[in-house]
Design a protein around this motif. Sequence first.
Motif, mmCIF file in Angstrom:
data_model
loop_
_atom_site.group_PDB
_atom_site.id
_atom_site.type_symbol
_atom_site.label_atom_id
_atom_site.label_comp_id
_atom_site.label_asym_id
_atom_site.label_seq_id
_atom_site.Cartn_x
_atom_site.Cartn_y
_atom_site.Cartn_z
ATOM 1 N N LYS A 1 0.819 -1.220 0.000
ATOM 2 C CA LYS A 1 0.000 0.000 0.000
ATOM 3 C C LYS A 1 0.850 1.265 0.000
ATOM 4 O O LYS A 1 0.491 2.270 -0.602
ATOM 5 N N VAL A 2 1.978 1.202 0.687
ATOM 6 C CA VAL A 2 2.906 2.336 0.661
ATOM 7 C C VAL A 2 3.435 2.497 -0.765
ATOM 8 O O VAL A 2 3.508 3.604 -1.300
ATOM 9 N N TYR A 3 3.770 1.367 -1.385
ATOM 10 C CA TYR A 3 4.252 1.420 -2.769
ATOM 11 C C TYR A 3 3.208 2.078 -3.670
ATOM 12 O O TYR A 3 3.524 2.953 -4.481
ATOM 13 N N GLN A 4 1.961 1.656 -3.502
ATOM 14 C CA GLN A 4 0.854 2.186 -4.294
ATOM 15 C C GLN A 4 0.722 3.708 -4.117
ATOM 16 O O GLN A 4 0.581 4.444 -5.086
ATOM 17 N N GLN A 5 0.787 4.160 -2.870
ATOM 18 C CA GLN A 5 0.657 5.595 -2.590
ATOM 19 C C GLN A 5 1.805 6.385 -3.216
ATOM 20 O O GLN A 5 1.587 7.445 -3.797
ATOM 21 N N LEU A 6 3.018 5.850 -3.083
ATOM 22 C CA LEU A 6 4.176 6.554 -3.634
ATOM 23 C C LEU A 6 4.121 6.554 -5.158
ATOM 24 O O LEU A 6 4.468 7.526 -5.800
#
Length: 208
Positions: free
Chosen positions: A192-197
Motif C-alpha cells: 500500500k505504501v508502494y501504491q501511494q508513492l
Amino acid sequence: LRDELEGLMHVFIHEKSFEACGGLETVTGHMQRVIAAQACLLLVNRKHDYYRKLRSILLYPTAYKAKDEHGEESVRLGESWHSGSVILAWESVIAGGRNEEDGHHVSLHEFAHQLDQVDGAADGVPELAGTGSYRAWSQVFSKAYKRFNDKVDRGKRTVIDDYGATNPAEFFAVATETFYEKPRQLKEEYPKVYQQLKSYYQVNPLEW
Ligand SMILES: [Zn+2]
C-alpha cells in the motif's frame, strides 16, 4: 521521460543557486547536473512547482560536521531546511547515484524532505491532489509507520532502513529512497505504501 528530465534539469539549474562549502572550490557544471538529475527525478511526469521554496543547494566535498539546536556536533551527509536550502555532501551524492540498489540515496532523501516541507510542516505528508488523497495517504502511512516501528523495536530488519523510525517525516524520506532503489522489495513488504508513492510520484520504478 528522458527529454522531460532534461528540461526540468535545465530550469532547476537556472533557478537554484549552488554554493560550494567546506573547502570545496566550486560547484562545477557536472556537479550541478548530477544533483539536478537526482532532484528532478522526483518531479518528472507529474504536476509540481520546481521545489518552490528551495533557493539554494549547499555542497560540501565530503561528510561534514554540524551542530544541532542543542549544540551537539554530528557528522552529516545531507540536510533539508524548510527555509529553502538543501545541503549535500558530494561524496554521498555520487555514492547514491552509483549504487542503485542499496536502498540509500542521500539526494532523493533530502529532496523528498523538500517536497514534504513545502506546505510548512515536515510531517511526512507532501502536497497531494484532493482531500480524498490525504485521507488515503494518512491511513496507509500511519498504519505502515506503526507496523514498521513495531518491527524495528523487535530488532527486525525490513526493506525500509531503520532510520525511518525516527519520525513520520523521516519515514517518508526513507520510503522514497526505497521506492526508487528497491521497488520490488518495497512492493512486497509494503504494497500500500508502494501504491501511494506510485500515485504521488506518477512513476513505476518496477518498470525501469
Ligand atoms: Zn532525513
